[in-house]
Motif scaffolding. Structure first.
Motif: not given
Lengths: 408, 301
Positions: B35, B37, B96, B101-103, B105-107, B109
């Motif tokens: 789950k 991206i 992570v 989920r935000l963490s 995704l930022i990781s 990126i």
């Protein structure tokens, strides 16, 4: 530091030296068919990954070690003291610079008083700090959307572009002055924010992030290709600079003047966000960030609240765009790429999401410092990438931890 | 518009769709299981192409036969991309996994940013020409609307699609993958080694992406460190279009995206080629957020 971890570290070193060797160790140039070998780089990577692997294992084992075990280890063997006793890594992850109100005021005073007299330092310094202020505004905008609203916006550059282009185009086509242009640009970006928010507020998390990214790219591509109106990739030059009560200023004075405008805008934005955060709007933002469904059940209008967050974020980014346009006097689509959305994200991730002082600290570290470390400018984005990953693993809250306001 | 021209555009769209499918498969597999991206997936695709380019140049110096060079380069590129995928998962995503989920995704990126600049610094930031490694077939060259490179791209896409479908549906690892994507805790209780399966997923996805990268670079004839970013985003769009986490969906979405871009450039404007994907994404997410073939998720309270 036992034998096992050294084995792992050696294995890691060999592994990384091997997998990176092709990309790092051989440099090809297909134009003249030449090839350069860099075996030294592979050795460098091996050494670095060896050390990092040791560090990595320590960080992840230290947390699980029982305190009594650490005590025994200290008594028996000095290396044990070194590995278990000084629990520095646990500290890295837990100790927070907690921004207290008293500290905050003092800190702000210390930072802001020299900033008031900054234009005396000369043109270059003033310009640098103005660009830091622009990114501070962008980060503040993102801070509202991501930090307070909990929605990952990867398209902040689009609102940035909308603000800058509205100002520059109004000025170019209709000769609109600074004040009206400023207000118009702010309004247009606010409206864009609402228009973007209308469809996307139903989306959650990752999808929202991708759609905002898509929106950012659409704006950039349109700016690049709509040549008759936006002048395409060549951009707009000679954007009008503000006049001082009707007087035209020379370059040095106008730079200082723009700096003060940016400064005042940032201070006002911080004040504005701070007041909003502690109003009932701010509390509803916090509620929907923690649990959208529950807050909806308690009577928070999810759609309206999210739209407000987006609109405020867009407004701030648009204002940042205007400041950029007047301070550089020249804008083109290259100033509004995906990276302009990523830099503010890095700032708030490093500084601490949702905290005002975090934004200041982050902007200083990520925008102001690189200006003086020009030697490393090639490595800038490499380091940004590392910062994002490392911060997410070790300190997802950022350098400055947000303290929750307690209501009695 | 003549029929010949229509066919040319059609096969152009099919080629684009096949390429997107090769990248989107990896995206959708990873998303289905963790789950997440995987923003850096496009970067793996770029790294695969770069590895192949370097190997081809290096092996040409050694005077090896042409076919051996290509087979060797492609295989090593795929293996090394798999190794990158594996390491990436261990470094940036595993720590992570339980974070918000935000963490993650930022990781992701951050990882993408890192890999991009890693290749830029180690190699070059300018465009490099990629050698023409795809063979030409006599019988295709007579047809005006199709060329041999496209045939090879279709061939590999079909092979990969069939292979992956077989792998996910009929092997033990494949079954574990599906179990993991349905319910991670339950899968763990049934004795599935979660870490191992996730690593395998990343490796397979990365290897397929590398193959896609090599095919695209050989087809277009040039290569750049930035090529993975847009391709990655578009493949993600394709995966979302078809319903993320769903393998046939990813392929369907890729072809829809390929055709809409290819026909969009003809009927609307070639300047806005990249915009079609994004507009399509926004529309799909508005009206069917779970994608064409995806099952809609119910929110548990």
């Amino acid at each position: 530091m036992n034998r096992n971890s050294i084995h792992t570290a050696i294995f890691t070193a060999i592994w990384f030296a091997l997998i990176t060797f092709i990309i790092v160790g051989v440099q090809v140039n297909t134009i003249d068919g030449s090839m350069q070998w860099h075996p030294g780089r592979a050795v460098f990577i091996a050494i670095v990954s060896f050390l990092l692997s040791l560090l990595w294992q320590r960080v992840f084992t230290v947390q699980d070690i029982d305190l009594t075990e650490a005590k025994n280890a200290r008594n028996t063997f000095w290396i044990g003291y070194f590995t278990h006793g000084k629990n520095i890594f646990r500290k890295i992850r837990t100790v927070g610079i907690e921004a207290k109100k008293k500290h905050k005021t003092v800190l702000l005073l210390i930072i802001s008083i020299p900033l008031l007299f900054l234009p005396l330092l000369g043109l270059y310094q003033t310009k640098v700090i103005t660009s830091v202020l622009v990114f501070m505004l962008l980060a503040l905008s993102l801070n509202v959307v991501v930090g307070l609203g909990g929605m990952l916006n990867l398209g902040v550059a689009s609102f940035f572009a909308v603000g800058a282009y509205t100002y520059a185009l109004l000025n170019y086509h209709y000769h609109v002055g600074f004040l009206i242009g400023f207000i118009a640009a702010a309004l247009v970006s606010l409206i864009t924010g609402v228009l973007v928010a209308l469809p996307v507020i139903r989306l959650k998390g990752d999808y929202l992030a991708i759609v905002t990214l898509a929106f950012g790219e659409i704006v950039r591509i349109v700016l690049e290709n709509w040549s008759s109106f936006t002048f395409g990739p060549s951009g707009i030059s000679n954007v009008v600079r503000p006049k001082f009560f009707g007087m035209t200023l020379n370059l040095q004075h106008v730079t200082g003047y723009i700096y003060y405008i940016a400064f005042i805008v940032v201070v006002l934005a911080m004040f504005f966000i701070n007041r909003l955060e502690h109003s009932h709007y701010g509390r509803s933002w916090e509620a929907i960030r923690e649990d959208g469904l529950a807050s909806q059940a308690m009577g928070v209008d999810l759609a309206k609240t999210k739209m407000l967050i987006f609109a405020i974020g867009a407004l701030l980014a648009g204002v940042a765009g205007v400041v950029l346009a007047i301070s550089t006097g020249y804008i083109n689509p290259k100033s509004f790429t995906f990276w302009q959305s990523i830099i503010p994200l890095c700032i708030i991730v490093l500084g601490g999401m949702g905290t005002m002082s975090g934004v200041l600290l982050g902007a200083i570290i990520l925008v102001w410092l690189p200006e003086y470390l020009r030697v490393f400018s090639d490595y800038r984005f490499l380091v940004f990438g590392i910062i994002l990953v490392v911060m997410m693993i070790f300190r997802p809250d950022g350098l400055i931890r947000k303290t929750r306001k307690e209501y009695q | 518009m003549s029929f010949e021209f229509f066919l040319k555009v059609f096969f152009g769209g099919l080629t684009k769709g096949s390429i997107y499918a090769l990248i989107a498969l990896g995206y959708t597999m990873v998303y289905g299981i963790v789950k997440l991206i995987n923003f850096a997936h496009g970067e793996i695709y770029m790294i695969g192409a770069f590895t192949a380019l370097i190997l081809i140049e290096a092996l040409t110096v050694l005077n090896m036969p042409f076919v051996a060079i290509i087979v060797c380069a492609v295989l090593v590129a795929m293996v090394s991309a798999a190794a990158y995928g594996y390491s990436m998962e261990k470094i940036a995503y595993k720590p992570v996994r339980s974070a918000p989920r935000l963490s993650a995704l930022i990781s992701a990126i951050g990882m993408s940013l890192f890999l991009q600049n890693y290749v830029r610094l180690a190699q070059t930031s300018s465009f490099l020409s990629f050698p023409k490694i795809l063979p030409t077939f006599q019988f295709v060259e007579k047809v005006s609307y199709l060329n041999s490179s496209q045939i090879i791209i279709y061939f590999f896409t079909v092979i990969i699609m069939i292979g992956l479908t077989w792998y996910v549906n009929f092997t033990k690892t494949g079954v574990s993958m599906r179990a993991l994507s349905q319910d991670r805790v339950m899968a763990m209780l049934m004795g599935i080694k979660v870490d191992k399966i996730i690593s395998i997923t990343f490796m397979i996805g990365s290897a397929i992406a590398a193959l896609g990268g090599i095919l695209v670079s050989a087809y277009i004839g040039q290569i750049n460190f930035y090529m993975g970013f847009l391709a990655g985003i578009k493949a993600f769009v394709a995966a979302v279009l078809g319903g993320i986490g769903n393998l046939p969906g990813a392929v369907l979405g890729s072809f829809i995206l390929g055709f809409s871009e290819s026909f969009g450039t003809i009927f609307v404007s070639s300047d806005y080629e990249d915009v079609f994907a994004f507009i399509l994404l926004i529309l799909i997410l508005l009206f069917k957020p779970s994608g064409i073939l995806g099952a809609s998720e119910k929110e548990k309270v």
